[in-house]
Scaffold this active site. Structure first.
Site, PDB file in Angstrom:
ATOM      1  N   ASP A 130      54.523  23.326  15.112  1.00 31.23           N
ATOM      2  CA  ASP A 130      52.582  24.110  15.541  1.00 31.23           C
ATOM      3  C   ASP A 130      52.697  25.899  15.820  1.00 31.23           C
ATOM      4  OD1 ASP A 130      50.366  23.409  15.126  1.00 31.23           O
ATOM      5  OD2 ASP A 130      50.458  22.049  17.286  1.00 31.23           O
ATOM      6  N   HIS A 131      51.027  25.972  16.103  1.00 31.14           N
ATOM      7  CA  HIS A 131      50.835  27.009  16.356  1.00 31.14           C
ATOM      8  C   HIS A 131      51.714  28.313  16.145  1.00 31.14           C
ATOM      9  CE1 HIS A 131      46.826  25.084  16.276  1.00 31.14           C
ATOM     10  NE2 HIS A 131      46.492  26.145  15.669  1.00 31.14           N
ATOM     11  N   HIS A 155      40.173  23.244  19.712  1.00 31.98           N
ATOM     12  CA  HIS A 155      41.124  22.358  19.765  1.00 31.98           C
ATOM     13  C   HIS A 155      40.984  21.606  21.364  1.00 31.98           C
ATOM     14  CE1 HIS A 155      43.916  23.539  17.093  1.00 31.98           C
ATOM     15  NE2 HIS A 155      43.578  24.850  17.539  1.00 31.98           N
TER      16      HIS A 155
HETATM   17 ZN   LIG Z   1      44.944  25.871  14.367  1.00 28.47          ZN
END
Ligand SMILES: [Zn+2]
Length: 358
Positions: A108-109, A225
């Protein structure tokens, strides 16, 4: 014809990742990417996918990876995040085939300050490629959306040139997704940058496509988010259609949806918003906040309900000499969290049309 006619069960790499996403885009469904932090959460996600006969994406964040290795390890040079991501990949690779579903193994990120983590995973991919002819992971996400656009794109191209020959998929982000995740706080950014422009998407597409076809773009369309109060989020998934149309026109118009799009910050969005996003070429949607809460729910309810069986090793309401082992064994109470996580993952899959797809 189903997904298993297109790609095999187990961890996918190389063109198989694209074939899966092409299948999803063509059949108008998307695959949830569930953040996992342990073998317990990873197994539960795989179990859910198996039960509903669907492909699945498991992803580890930088913090989740460090947790996978153990919170007791130092992580000043991202060493725990690197070791943990590799451990997660090894675990998932070892069990994925037993669940009989295609799995995308994703990181992820990764923001600029976390690049040593990314570099460490890439080294592991290269090592794995030398031995087995494929990378350790299926794909990685590079999130340089906080940097100037030129730098974001140039760095993605630079990394993609190293990744493409290994058969790694790249997910990148452009425009700013609001909210807070893994220490990147975007709650104060101005409104205009929360919506990516079609020209920017095209610039990303044409730059990366010159290197290879295996990449996706997370565009900002008002997403945040984490879960926010309803009404604070103005999601515009219909904007994604403009990105597809613009790119299609630039490419001569024969492919109406050339982009693989990713939906970040989807927690709390409506079923209608999700449906619009999927119709516009979203093939992957990140789910973390809601599944975290789901994992807690089963454990919390068990502990509250069985409180009187959990305070001592021996002795409960049924008698002072009654043993409590079958209540405090982690295979009992952690399993309760796995069960509620399984149900929530099934719900995420259903929301995206990812059911009975094998
Ligand atoms: Zn993102």
């Amino acid at each position: 014809m189903g997904v298993l006619d297109v790609v095999p069960a187990g961890v996918l790499t190389g063109d198989n990742v694209r074939k899966l996403f092409e299948y999803a885009r063509e059949h108008q469904f998307a695959i949830p990417a569930i953040n996992v932090t342990s073998s317990s959460t990873a197994n539960a996600v795989l179990e859910a996918a198996r039960d509903i006969k669907a492909p699945i994406i498991l992803q580890c964040s930088q913090g989740g990876s460090a947790y996978f290795a153990g919170k007791g390890l130092a992580n000043d040079k991202q060493q725990a995040s690197i070791a943990g991501a590799i451990a997660a990949a090894a675990h998932i690779r070892a069990v994925a085939k037993s669940y009989g579903v295609p799995v995308v193994l994703h990181s992820d990120h990764c923001a600029k300050k976390l690049l040593p983590w990314f570099d460490g995973m890439l080294e592991a991919d290269e090592e794995h490629f030398k031995k087995h002819g494929e990378p350790l992971f299926s794909s990685h996400m590079l999130d340089l959306s906080e940097e100037p656009k030129e730098e974001n794109i140039a760095e993605c191209v630079r990394y993609f040139k190293r990744m493409a020959p290994l058969g790694l998929w790249l997910e990148m982000e452009i425009g700013i997704t609001g909210g807070e995740e893994d220490g990147v706080d975007n709650t104060g950014v101005d409104n205009a940058s929360l919506y990516t422009q079609p020209e920017d998407i095209w610039e990303v597409y044409s730059s990366l496509n010159a290197v290879g076809p295996n990449f996706s773009i997370a565009a900002a369309f008002g997403n945040v988010h984490g879960v926010y109060k309803p009404g604070n989020v103005k999601l515009h998934p219909e904007l994604l259609q403009k990105h597809q149309a613009y790119a299609s026109q630039q490419l001569g118009g024969k492919d109406s949806k050339p982009l693989f799009l990713v939906f970040h910050g989807g927690s709390g969005s409506t079923k209608e918003e999700i449906k619009t996003a999927v119709q516009n070429g979203v093939v992957k949607m990140n789910v973390d906040t809601d599944t975290q809460f789901a994992y807690l729910a089963g454990i919390r309810d068990f502990v509250l309900k069985k409180k009187d069986y959990l305070l001592t090793q021996v002795g409960n309401p049924e008698g002072a000499d009654k043993p409590n082992k079958k209540f405090y064994d982690p295979r009992v109470w952690v399993r309760e969290g796995e069960k509620t996580l399984v149900e929530r993952v099934k719900e995420a899959c259903a929301d995206l049309g990812n059911v009975n797809r094998l």
